[in-house]
Scaffold this active site. Sequence first.
Site, PDB file in Angstrom:
ATOM      1  N   ASN A 135      13.002 -24.433  58.802  1.00 33.79           N
ATOM      2  CA  ASN A 135      12.664 -23.682  57.592  1.00 33.79           C
ATOM      3  C   ASN A 135      13.794 -23.618  56.576  1.00 33.79           C
ATOM      4  O   ASN A 135      13.536 -23.374  55.395  1.00 33.79           O
ATOM      5  CB  ASN A 135      12.253 -22.262  58.013  1.00 33.79           C
ATOM      6  CG  ASN A 135      12.204 -21.293  56.863  1.00 33.79           C
ATOM      7  OD1 ASN A 135      11.325 -21.367  56.013  1.00 33.79           O
ATOM      8  ND2 ASN A 135      13.162 -20.367  56.818  1.00 33.79           N
TER       9      ASN A 135
ATOM     10  N   LYS B 103      11.455 -32.259  49.119  1.00 38.16           N
ATOM     11  CA  LYS B 103      10.266 -31.753  49.807  1.00 38.16           C
ATOM     12  C   LYS B 103       9.245 -32.874  50.048  1.00 38.16           C
ATOM     13  O   LYS B 103       8.534 -32.856  51.064  1.00 38.16           O
ATOM     14  CB  LYS B 103       9.655 -30.592  49.024  1.00 38.16           C
ATOM     15  CG  LYS B 103      10.556 -29.361  48.972  1.00 38.16           C
ATOM     16  CD  LYS B 103      10.914 -28.852  50.367  1.00 38.16           C
ATOM     17  CE  LYS B 103      11.685 -27.556  50.336  1.00 38.16           C
ATOM     18  NZ  LYS B 103      11.981 -27.031  51.692  1.00 38.16           N
TER      19      LYS B 103
ATOM     20  N   THR C 121       9.387 -13.724  48.932  1.00 34.51           N
ATOM     21  CA  THR C 121      10.610 -13.776  49.733  1.00 34.51           C
ATOM     22  C   THR C 121      11.794 -13.364  48.868  1.00 34.51           C
ATOM     23  O   THR C 121      11.699 -13.334  47.636  1.00 34.51           O
ATOM     24  CB  THR C 121      10.857 -15.205  50.253  1.00 34.51           C
ATOM     25  OG1 THR C 121      11.077 -16.073  49.122  1.00 34.51           O
ATOM     26  CG2 THR C 121       9.677 -15.709  51.062  1.00 34.51           C
TER      27      THR C 121
ATOM     28  N   TYR D 223      14.678 -31.011  43.902  1.00 34.69           N
ATOM     29  CA  TYR D 223      14.012 -30.158  44.892  1.00 34.69           C
ATOM     30  C   TYR D 223      12.712 -30.798  45.354  1.00 34.69           C
ATOM     31  O   TYR D 223      12.442 -30.901  46.550  1.00 34.69           O
ATOM     32  CB  TYR D 223      13.750 -28.776  44.291  1.00 34.69           C
ATOM     33  CG  TYR D 223      13.007 -27.839  45.220  1.00 34.69           C
ATOM     34  CD1 TYR D 223      13.696 -27.116  46.190  1.00 34.69           C
ATOM     35  CD2 TYR D 223      11.628 -27.688  45.147  1.00 34.69           C
ATOM     36  CE1 TYR D 223      13.025 -26.263  47.064  1.00 34.69           C
ATOM     37  CE2 TYR D 223      10.952 -26.839  46.003  1.00 34.69           C
ATOM     38  CZ  TYR D 223      11.647 -26.134  46.955  1.00 34.69           C
ATOM     39  OH  TYR D 223      10.970 -25.300  47.816  1.00 34.69           O
TER      40      TYR D 223
END
Length: 256
Positions: free
Chosen positions: A94, A164, A195, A160
């Site tokens: 994660n 991913k 989060t 980013y």
Amino acid sequence: MPMPTYDFTGQVALVTGASAGMGAATARAFAEAGAMVALLDLNGDAVHQLAGELTGQGHQALAVRCDVSDETEVANALGKTVEAFGRLDMAFNNAGIMLPPADAATEPADAFDAITAVNLRGVWASVKHELAQMRTQGSGAIVNCSSLGGLVGGAGRATYHATKHGVLGLTKSVALQYAPLGVRVNAVCPGTIATPMVDRMTANGELDLNDTLAATPMRRLGRPEEIADAVLWLCSPASSYVTGVALPVDGGYTAQ
């Protein structure tokens, strides 16, 4: 509606980026389902605090400070996990970071290197050393954390999204290689989840919450526990014929 429950008694789970957000929620869910849990995180104090919380509730938890961008630290953390618990049955890779948006024409190389080191190299290193243990057992389930950014593009976040997307390529390729060996490898693709990272992005003006909600068919943020639910399902016997998938958990965002 009651949530599915799993019995992971006697099994060992490992979670990277375990001190907060989706990692912490998943670590708690594994522990509550009876698993022994190894908690890895760059923030040693926070991950030891969570491990103390879990052990105080009667669970078995091991905290290891680990920088996933350093393969030696990953290998050592896996060694400590197996030394403490004897095996490794499940892993949720994660750990990830996001830097402020950048113009692709001017993004500095050190920003590219920083994001790639954690989001792609870190997952690669984690998978590598998890597989080494699971191969000897002839069993195991790995879940890598990609993102809705692994399925679509995003202006200002080319690096980013590249990492991913890379996680999904890694996941599918390893799943194909290890399917005959009893190890399943899948990925979750979270949407925008409530989060601490998202809180920081909102506070810094990097994320417009109203725009995000308007772009999400369910019109709300996801909860970390909803990612944990998906991870536990992918690690459980309920998904025993599932490998190599990229599972969106995004309130419908990527279905548009």
